[in-house]
Design a protein around this motif. Structure first.
Motif, PDB file in Angstrom:
ATOM      1  N   ARG A  89      23.787  22.756 -26.606  1.00  0.00           N
ATOM      2  CA  ARG A  89      23.275  23.648 -27.647  1.00  0.00           C
ATOM      3  C   ARG A  89      21.778  23.472 -27.878  1.00  0.00           C
ATOM      4  NH1 ARG A  89      21.789  23.067 -32.756  1.00  0.00           N
ATOM      5  NH2 ARG A  89      22.063  24.751 -34.257  1.00  0.00           N
ATOM      6  N   ASP A  90      21.310  22.233 -27.898  1.00  0.00           N
ATOM      7  CA  ASP A  90      19.911  21.969 -28.229  1.00  0.00           C
ATOM      8  C   ASP A  90      18.966  22.111 -27.037  1.00  0.00           C
ATOM      9  OD1 ASP A  90      19.518  20.510 -31.177  1.00  0.00           O
ATOM     10  OD2 ASP A  90      21.544  20.441 -30.399  1.00  0.00           O
ATOM     11  N   CYS A  91      19.521  22.287 -25.849  1.00  0.00           N
ATOM     12  CA  CYS A  91      18.671  22.426 -24.668  1.00  0.00           C
ATOM     13  C   CYS A  91      17.750  23.632 -24.808  1.00  0.00           C
ATOM     14  CB  CYS A  91      19.524  22.594 -23.414  1.00  0.00           C
ATOM     15  SG  CYS A  91      20.493  21.140 -22.996  1.00  0.00           S
ATOM     16  N   ASN A  92      16.495  23.442 -24.470  1.00  0.00           N
ATOM     17  CA  ASN A  92      15.462  24.485 -24.502  1.00  0.00           C
ATOM     18  C   ASN A  92      15.022  24.878 -25.903  1.00  0.00           C
ATOM     19  OD1 ASN A  92      14.948  24.905 -21.686  1.00  0.00           O
ATOM     20  ND2 ASN A  92      16.942  25.924 -21.548  1.00  0.00           N
ATOM     21  N   GLU A  93      15.417  24.111 -26.915  1.00  0.00           N
ATOM     22  CA  GLU A  93      14.774  24.287 -28.215  1.00  0.00           C
ATOM     23  C   GLU A  93      13.380  23.663 -28.131  1.00  0.00           C
ATOM     24  OE1 GLU A  93      18.683  24.286 -31.142  1.00  0.00           O
ATOM     25  OE2 GLU A  93      17.333  22.568 -31.156  1.00  0.00           O
ATOM     26  N   TRP A  94      12.432  24.278 -28.810  1.00  0.00           N
ATOM     27  CA  TRP A  94      11.046  23.809 -28.744  1.00  0.00           C
ATOM     28  C   TRP A  94      10.719  22.883 -29.906  1.00  0.00           C
ATOM     29  CZ3 TRP A  94       7.222  24.337 -25.098  1.00  0.00           C
ATOM     30  CH2 TRP A  94       7.559  25.120 -23.981  1.00  0.00           C
ATOM     31  N   VAL A  95       9.890  21.903 -29.612  1.00  0.00           N
ATOM     32  CA  VAL A  95       9.524  20.886 -30.592  1.00  0.00           C
ATOM     33  C   VAL A  95       8.002  20.789 -30.675  1.00  0.00           C
ATOM     34  CG1 VAL A  95       9.563  18.405 -31.066  1.00  0.00           C
ATOM     35  CG2 VAL A  95      11.647  19.556 -30.297  1.00  0.00           C
ATOM     36  N   ALA A 168       4.102  32.094 -20.256  1.00  0.00           N
ATOM     37  CA  ALA A 168       4.351  31.309 -19.041  1.00  0.00           C
ATOM     38  C   ALA A 168       5.754  31.523 -18.489  1.00  0.00           C
ATOM     39  CB  ALA A 168       4.136  29.829 -19.327  1.00  0.00           C
ATOM     40  N   GLY A 169       6.603  32.223 -19.256  1.00  0.00           N
ATOM     41  CA  GLY A 169       7.953  32.506 -18.795  1.00  0.00           C
ATOM     42  C   GLY A 169       8.927  31.359 -18.955  1.00  0.00           C
ATOM     43  N   LEU A 170       8.606  30.397 -19.817  1.00  0.00           N
ATOM     44  CA  LEU A 170       9.488  29.248 -20.013  1.00  0.00           C
ATOM     45  C   LEU A 170      10.637  29.602 -20.956  1.00  0.00           C
ATOM     46  CD1 LEU A 170       6.756  26.489 -20.404  1.00  0.00           C
ATOM     47  CD2 LEU A 170       8.203  26.911 -18.405  1.00  0.00           C
ATOM     48  N   PRO A 171      11.832  29.057 -20.730  1.00  0.00           N
ATOM     49  CA  PRO A 171      12.975  29.351 -21.598  1.00  0.00           C
ATOM     50  C   PRO A 171      12.727  28.884 -23.029  1.00  0.00           C
ATOM     51  CG  PRO A 171      13.669  28.261 -19.570  1.00  0.00           C
ATOM     52  CD  PRO A 171      12.179  28.147 -19.632  1.00  0.00           C
ATOM     53  N   GLY A 172      13.507  29.432 -23.957  1.00  0.00           N
ATOM     54  CA  GLY A 172      13.366  28.995 -25.338  1.00  0.00           C
ATOM     55  C   GLY A 172      14.512  29.460 -26.212  1.00  0.00           C
TER      56      GLY A 172
END
Length: 253
Positions: A89-95, A168-172
């Motif tokens: 679930r927390d994968c690709n959340e931004w910090v 940059a096309g990064l997941p989020g």
């Protein structure tokens, strides 16, 4: 007999807190508390956490989130308690991470778990960082920090994926774990105009031209982007210093 077992359980709990100085994260997803979501000036972000374990940098490799990352990736590693029930679930959340010793802010994605060892004091408030983020946050003290292997303390919070990461096309994902299509403002007030791919990506120093407080519409951002050099490969996981949000504590709203 009931009172005996209750008393024993209380003593065990107290002994854990006394030994580690922290309340154990025993419940599923206890690290993720929906009430932690608060409003910044521009958008949703979770409350600030302050580490009390030393902040080490990570060896690159294959992560909990099933992603290979390198020393040049922007990666945040959190407690296994963030991955208990809904394991990805927390994968690709931004910090957003702030180093009070240097006044520098950097951003990275949650991609891995740390602290899953016996007697660990690594809590819900602690993080480790990829080498790239580590050295960014250390600033002029990078050589000293790399030699010691750790930063003393940082503050961090989950935020809306930053503008530069969308270009940059990064997941989020949003701080609550739901998918984020990268439209609207990020948590620091930069307008996002969708997640880019292929040659439409903008990375490095050029991203400052499409991620700044003067951009008021996506038509404006797209017009600027159309005149920039086309993306032809290379790292997308690069945060331009122009949008690194160097900040002081009183600016972290």
């Amino acid at each position: 007999m009931k009172h005996f077992f209750l008393f024993t359980a209380i003593l065990a709990f107290i002994s854990i807190v006394s030994a580690t100085g922290k309340t154990p994260c025993a419940k599923a997803l206890e690290c993720d508390t929906p009430s932690d979501n608060t409003l910044t000036v521009y958008g949703t972000a979770q409350k600030w956490e302050t580490t009390d374990d030393k902040v080490f940098y990570l060896a690159p490799g294959f992560s909990k989130c099933q992603v290979n990352y390198t020393d040049q990736s922007n990666v945040v590693c959190v407690s296994p308690q963030y991955f208990l029930n809904d394991s990805l679930r927390d994968c690709n959340e931004w910090v957003q991470v702030y180093n009070p010793d240097t006044g520098i802010v950097s951003f990275g994605r949650i991609l891995d778990e740390c602290g899953a060892v016996p007697n660990s004091t690594f809590g819900c408030n602690d993080i480790y960082l990829s080498k790239k983020m580590f050295t960014e946050l250390a600033g002029k003290n990078a050589a000293e920090a790399l030699n010691s292997g750790h930063l003393t303390q940082v503050q961090w919070r989950k935020v809306v994926a930053p503008c530069w990461s969308a270009w940059a096309g990064l997941p989020g994902k949003f701080p609550n774990g739901t998918q984020d299509d990268a439209h609207g403002y990020d948590s620091n007030g930069f307008l996002r105009c969708g997640r880019r791919s292929g040659q439409n990506r903008v990375v490095g120093a050029d991203v400052a031209q499409v991620c700044n407080k003067n951009i008021k519409s996506c038509d404006e951002a797209n017009a600027i982007a159309s005149k920039l050099p086309k993306y032809h490969g290379g790292s997308c996981d690069h945060q331009s210093k122009a949008v690194a949000y160097v900040a002081q504590t009183n600016q972290l709203t």
